[in-house]
Structures are given as C-alpha cells and as structure tokens.
Design an enzyme around this catalytic site. Structure first.
Site, short mmCIF file in Angstrom:
data_model
loop_
_atom_site.label_atom_id
_atom_site.label_comp_id
_atom_site.label_asym_id
_atom_site.label_seq_id
_atom_site.Cartn_x
_atom_site.Cartn_y
_atom_site.Cartn_z
N PHE A 52 0.80 -1.23 0.00
CA PHE A 52 0.00 0.00 0.00
C PHE A 52 0.83 1.27 0.00
O PHE A 52 0.33 2.34 -0.34
CB PHE A 52 -0.94 0.02 1.22
CG PHE A 52 -0.27 0.37 2.52
CD1 PHE A 52 0.04 1.70 2.82
CD2 PHE A 52 0.09 -0.60 3.44
CE1 PHE A 52 0.68 2.03 4.01
CE2 PHE A 52 0.73 -0.28 4.63
CZ PHE A 52 1.03 1.04 4.91
N LYS A 87 -1.33 -6.74 -9.66
CA LYS A 87 -2.31 -6.86 -8.57
C LYS A 87 -1.92 -5.79 -7.54
O LYS A 87 -1.00 -5.96 -6.75
CB LYS A 87 -2.21 -8.27 -7.96
CG LYS A 87 -3.45 -8.79 -7.27
CD LYS A 87 -3.92 -7.99 -6.08
CE LYS A 87 -3.14 -8.21 -4.83
NZ LYS A 87 -3.52 -7.27 -3.73
N GLU A 136 -5.06 -3.79 -2.21
CA GLU A 136 -6.51 -3.51 -2.13
C GLU A 136 -6.79 -2.27 -1.28
O GLU A 136 -7.89 -1.74 -1.30
CB GLU A 136 -7.27 -4.73 -1.60
CG GLU A 136 -6.88 -5.22 -0.20
CD GLU A 136 -5.67 -6.15 -0.19
OE1 GLU A 136 -4.72 -5.92 -0.95
OE2 GLU A 136 -5.68 -7.11 0.62
N SER A 140 5.08 -7.10 3.34
CA SER A 140 5.63 -7.45 4.65
C SER A 140 6.40 -8.78 4.58
O SER A 140 6.18 -9.59 3.67
CB SER A 140 4.48 -7.58 5.65
OG SER A 140 3.58 -8.57 5.20
N CYS A 159 9.68 1.66 3.41
CA CYS A 159 10.53 0.52 3.78
C CYS A 159 11.95 0.97 4.01
O CYS A 159 12.76 0.21 4.51
CB CYS A 159 10.47 -0.56 2.72
SG CYS A 159 11.15 0.01 1.17
N GLU A 174 9.31 -4.14 13.25
CA GLU A 174 8.95 -3.10 12.28
C GLU A 174 7.68 -2.41 12.76
O GLU A 174 6.64 -3.06 12.91
CB GLU A 174 8.72 -3.72 10.89
CG GLU A 174 8.33 -2.66 9.87
CD GLU A 174 8.17 -3.19 8.45
OE1 GLU A 174 7.57 -4.27 8.27
OE2 GLU A 174 8.63 -2.51 7.52
P1 NAD Z 1 1.28 -6.78 2.95
O1 NAD Z 1 2.31 -7.85 3.01
O2 NAD Z 1 0.19 -6.78 3.95
O3 NAD Z 1 0.56 -6.77 1.51
C1 NAD Z 1 1.29 -6.74 0.32
C2 NAD Z 1 0.50 -7.44 -0.78
O4 NAD Z 1 0.32 -8.80 -0.43
C3 NAD Z 1 -0.89 -6.86 -1.02
O5 NAD Z 1 -1.10 -6.78 -2.41
C4 NAD Z 1 -1.82 -7.87 -0.37
O6 NAD Z 1 -3.05 -7.99 -1.06
C5 NAD Z 1 -1.05 -9.17 -0.46
N1 NAD Z 1 -1.28 -10.06 0.69
C6 NAD Z 1 -1.43 -9.69 1.99
N2 NAD Z 1 -1.60 -10.77 2.77
C7 NAD Z 1 -1.54 -11.85 1.96
C8 NAD Z 1 -1.63 -13.25 2.18
N3 NAD Z 1 -1.81 -13.75 3.40
N4 NAD Z 1 -1.54 -14.07 1.13
C9 NAD Z 1 -1.35 -13.59 -0.11
N5 NAD Z 1 -1.25 -12.26 -0.38
C10 NAD Z 1 -1.34 -11.41 0.63
O7 NAD Z 1 2.09 -5.39 3.00
P2 NAD Z 1 1.52 -3.90 3.14
O8 NAD Z 1 0.98 -3.69 4.51
O9 NAD Z 1 0.66 -3.57 1.97
O10 NAD Z 1 2.87 -3.06 2.95
C11 NAD Z 1 3.71 -2.71 4.01
C12 NAD Z 1 4.90 -3.64 4.10
O11 NAD Z 1 5.61 -3.63 2.86
C13 NAD Z 1 5.90 -3.23 5.15
O12 NAD Z 1 6.33 -4.38 5.83
C14 NAD Z 1 7.05 -2.63 4.35
O13 NAD Z 1 8.31 -2.68 4.97
C15 NAD Z 1 7.01 -3.46 3.12
N6 NAD Z 1 7.64 -2.80 2.00
C16 NAD Z 1 8.86 -3.27 1.61
C17 NAD Z 1 9.53 -2.65 0.58
C18 NAD Z 1 10.88 -3.13 0.14
O14 NAD Z 1 11.37 -2.64 -0.85
N7 NAD Z 1 11.48 -4.08 0.84
C19 NAD Z 1 8.94 -1.56 -0.08
C20 NAD Z 1 7.68 -1.13 0.34
C21 NAD Z 1 7.03 -1.76 1.39
#
Ligand code: NAD
Length: 492
Positions: A152, A176, A179, A229, A284, A385
């Site tokens: 997000f 994708k 959401e 994450s 991040c 985090e």
């Molecule tokens: P998230 O992991 O909750 O969601 C990311 C994506 O995964 C979304 O599209 C979501 O629909 C999908 N998703 C979520 N749960 C899932 C599951 N159980 N099974 C399958 N798909 C699933 O992450 P978020 O809250 O949207 O983003 C924040 C996180 O992203 C933080 O931990 C941040 O550090 C990380 N991030 C990392 C970087 C990097 O470059 N390393 C960059 C940006 C964000």
C-alpha cells in the site's frame, strides 16, 4: 468520488467489472471520506488475465525491442502530462504529503526512462572460435507472463520497479495492486491503455489473497515480483518457487542509523527526521532506530526531539504539511500499541505523538512524530517493524558496538552512518549487513539504474527490482554453440 466509484479490472485490452462476491471500501485516511469500492476478484478472473497475457506473449516478444520501447516513450510522456493528477490521487488514498507523492511519481518515471535503454541492456554475448570453427553465443529471451503484487505504501511507484523492464524485455504483464490503494493504478492503467500497448500485454486484476494465490499457482505465470511485509514475502517466495516460478520478494524492514560524535549534527538531525517521519514512517527505507555513539547522544537527542515536535502534521494535500496520515485506523491503533509496548519495555516516551488533534481532520488516522528514548536493545521494540512515525533511540560507546547492533537484526534493508570520518564510513560500508547503505544519507533509495538491494529477511530471491537486475530477472539466457563446416555450404 463516491461508492459509485467501483474499481475495474483491465484484461485483454478492455475494462471489466469484476464478478467478485466481496468489495472493500477505499477510504481517504485523513478525511475518512469514502472514495470507492475495490473488488476481491476471484481466481477465475486472474485466470482470464493470465490467459490473455499468455496469448499476447508470442506477438509481443517478436516485436523488436526498439519498437517495444516506443510504447514506453509514450507512457513516459503520458505520466508527465498527468503527473499532478497521479500525485494527488496517491495522497488522497494513501495519506502521504503531496510533495512525497510527487517524489514517488518522479521515481516511477525514472524507471520507465531507464527501461527505454533495453535494446542495449538486454544484449547478449558472442565468442568466435571457442574451438576451431565453432562459435558460442548467449541471447536473452523474455520469460513469458510476469506479475507484480504490490503493497500500500507506494501506490504509484512500486510497480515501476518491475513492469517497464518486463515489458521492454518482451514479457506480458499482470498487476495486482494493494486492495488498500487501488485508485492510482486505475489511473495508470488508463495511461497504459492510451499508450496503445497491444491487447493482453498489460493487465490489471484487483483483489486480495485469492487473487494472489491464483497468480502463484497459475502455470502460465512464469515470474512473480512481490513487495510487502516479511511474512507474506516468505509465503510468496515459497509457494511461487514450489510452483517452479522465478520469484523476487521484497519484505519488511527495521532500518538503523548510526550517529558518530563527529557528524554534522544540524544536517544529521534534519535528514534523520525526514527519514523517520517522512511518509509517516511508512517507507521501507524509513529510519526506525537511531544509535548514538559516545558524545553524539546529548546533542542528537535534543535536536531530534525538537525536529519531531515541530514537524507539521496534517492533510497531505495542504502544501505546508510535512507529515500526513497513516494508511488507516487499524494501523494507527497498532502503532499506538507498539509505542506503549516500548514504554513497557523500559523506554521513555520523549516525544509522544499518540492521540493528536489535527484541526479540521479530527477523524483522520493520525499519529504525530514520536520518539522513544533509551529503548532496550534486547527488547522487542528495538527489532520490530513499527511502520509508523516512531524513532527509537539507543546509545552505545563505540562504532563496533553500533555495527554489532545493526547486524544483530533480522532485517537488512538499509543501514546509514552519519560521520565526518572517511575511515569510519569505509568500515561501516564494509561491515554493515544491509543491502542499501547510506553515508550521511537518511533514505538510501537506489536510483532506477541500481538494484533495490534488500538483504536477510528484507528480501527473498537473488535478483532485485530495477536496472540490470530487473533485466536479468525478466529474461532467460539461451546459449547456442554453432558449427558451420564450409563443405556443407554452397560455394558462392
Ligand atoms: P502486505 O504484506 O500486507 O501486503 C502486500 C500485498 O500482499 C498486497 O497486495 C496484499 O493484497 C497481499 N497479501 C497480503 N496478505 C496476503 C496473504 N496472506 N496471502 C497472499 N497475499 C497477501 O504489506 P503492506 O501492509 O501492503 O505493505 C507494508 C509492508 O511492505 C511493510 O512491511 C514494508 O516494509 C514493506 N515494504 C517493503 C519494501 C521493500 O522494498 N522491501 C517496499 C515497500 C514496502
């Protein structure tokens, strides 16, 4: 915008209403205004997108790279023409300031520009006479259908770490989006459609876990890029790999910055505050722990506390605002809980940003900048985090102790050092276990032509997003060994 604003999927060159049984609200986190509805698309719709992308692949890969990049040049111009509108949409759905949203879109465009160099970047190798009369060559060919699963916190940028390179290399693509922030991608896909990509080359499927799992399982999808994450990154990597796909999965972070006594304190605190509190800490590459060494403690602590208190928090669309809202109310409550946990573990809440009142935006998901002093290095908060505007302060006596703390964490996204000493900088660059290092830099974000290098639990895979790594990820090498005896050829 209103509830009539239902997000559409874009499949095989056409906008489609999802047949989803469930829709989620898309809400402006600063104003609590309902902005639209996003479908949790079923697996069948991912299947349709994968089929469309697979059908488009053969013709797209046969399109010369020099022609493929003409679409990217068009896209670059369309992104420039719609720059303000895209930045505004990011702020509306994600909460960050308009300046941060503009920065995000600039980074996105830089990746399109870099991918336009694909005719040269995807060139192969050729060796004449590896044995008498035998030549050997290596060519790069696209892998097929590739997909991005996005988080997000950068609704406009993150897909551009991957998609422009994938398309330029001759792959077809499925996105994708998160959401939580689907609006920006609707606008970007309007521009992709306007750029004229042939049907099936770019596809958009909104959704959550079901859509993700369908991408991970679909046999036509050959490459998955994920950012989010760490627990989900680990899951994506495992399930994608088990299905024989190539996967790059970027995860979470807990980024330390180390402040030596010889650092320029004015610059260090200004940069650290921008890093820790920019994007409300939802980056991040946000600084999350500041480790002061020796005499740096007193001056840094005073100055960073002042910077935290004076940061203007409010609605991201107001130009004077320096920090916006968090993504939603659950996130605000989660961050507040973690601040309390830090206090329970023995830290002093030096600046407390919980429960702020933001004039005119009383319903927004806000937390002001917060500083936890003397955080227990062995406690959980020093390693968890938080993903909010919270900076933890830890004190040590030597640079070796500081580096030991940096390397003791589970993540390895970024580590920064502030110093006036070249020798200390070199030691840190050499020893710190993180993929992105900043020396007198607070957000060491790689430019488009460098890889976004996470290490440890911040990254699962081998090849990262952006630049040459992306080109390698989106191509498979083919090695050809050739012999053409003279006697087989007609003499001319
Ligand atoms: P998230 O992991 O909750 O969601 C990311 C994506 O995964 C979304 O599209 C979501 O629909 C999908 N998703 C979520 N749960 C899932 C599951 N159980 N099974 C399958 N798909 C699933 O992450 P978020 O809250 O949207 O983003 C924040 C996180 O992203 C933080 O931990 C941040 O550090 C990380 N991030 C990392 C970087 C990097 O470059 N390393 C960059 C940006 C964000």
């Amino acid at each position: 915008m209103s509830t009539d604003n239902v997000m559409l999927n874009y499949v095989n060159g056409a906008w489609r209403q999802s047949r989803a049984a469930e829709y989620l609200d898309v809400v402006n986190p600063a104003t609590a205004e309902l902005m639209g509805k996003v479908p949790l698309s079923p697996a069948a719709e991912v299947n349709e997108a994968a089929q469309a992308a697979a059908a488009a692949f053969d013709s797209w890969r046969r399109t010369p790279a020099t022609e493929r990049i003409q679409y990217l040049f068009k896209l670059k111009n369309l992104l420039e023409d719609n720059f303000e509108e895209l930045a505004r949409t990011i702020t509306l759905e994600c909460g960050k300031t308009i300046g941060e949203s503009r920065g995000e879109m600039r980074r996105a465009i830089e990746n399109v520009e870099t991918a336009c160099g694909i005719p040269m970047m995807m060139q192969g190798d050729f060796s004449e006479d590896i044995a008498r009369g035998i030549d050997e060559l290596m060519i790069r060919q696209p892998v097929g259908v590739a997909a991005a699963i996005c988080p997000f916190n950068f609704p406009g940028m993150i897909v551009f770490w991957f998609m422009p390179y994938a398309l330029a290399c001759g792959n077809t693509y499925i996105v994708k989006p998160s959401e939580k922030v689907p609006l920006t991608m609707q606008k970007i896909f309007k521009l992709l459609a306007e750029a004229g990509f042939p049907k099936g080359v770019v596809n958009l499927v909104n959704g959550g876990k079901e859509a993700v799992d369908a991408l991970l399982d679909h046999p036509a999808v050959r490459a998955i890029s994920f950012v989010g994450s760490t627990p989900v990154a680990r899951y994506i990597y495992g399930r994608g790999a088990a299905n024989g796909k190539r996967v790059q999965a970027q995860g979470g972070a807990k980024n330390p910055i180390v402040v030596l006594p010889d650092a320029d304190m004015e610059m260090t605190t200004r940069i650290t505050a921008d890093s820790a509190f920019g994007c409300a800490g939802q980056r991040c590459l946000a600084a999350s722990v500041a480790v002061t060494v020796g005499e740096a403690r007193r001056t840094f602590t005073e100055a960073i506390a002042e910077a935290a208190v004076s940061r203007i928090t409010g609605y991201g669309l107001d130009e004077n605002v320096q920090m916006g809202a968090l993504i939603n109310w659950q996130s605000r409550d989660r961050v507040a809980k973690l601040i309390q946990q830090g206090a329970d573990e023995g830290a002093k809440v030096l600046v407390d940003g919980r429960s702020p009142t933001i004039a005119n935006y009383e319903n927004g998901a806000f937390i002001r900048p917060t500083i936890l002093q003397d955080v227990n290095p062995a406690g959980e908060i020093a390693r968890t985090e938080i993903f909010g505007p919270v900076l933890s302060l830890i004190h040590v006596n030597t640079i070796d102790e500081a580096i030991a703390f940096v390397n003791g964490g589970q993540y390895g996204n970024m580590a920064c050092l502030f110093t006036g000493s070249g020798a200390a900088a070199r030691k840190f660059r050499y020893e710190a276990q993180a993929g992105n290092i900043g020396i007198n830099i607070g957000v060491a974000a790689p430019m488009a032509f460098f890889p976004f290098s996470g290490w440890k639990e911040s990254f699962f895979g081998a090849l990262h997003g952006q630049g040459r790594h992306a080109v390698e990820f989106f191509t498979q090498t083919k090695v050809v060994v050739e012999r053409w005896p003279r006697e087989w050829s007609r003499a001319f």
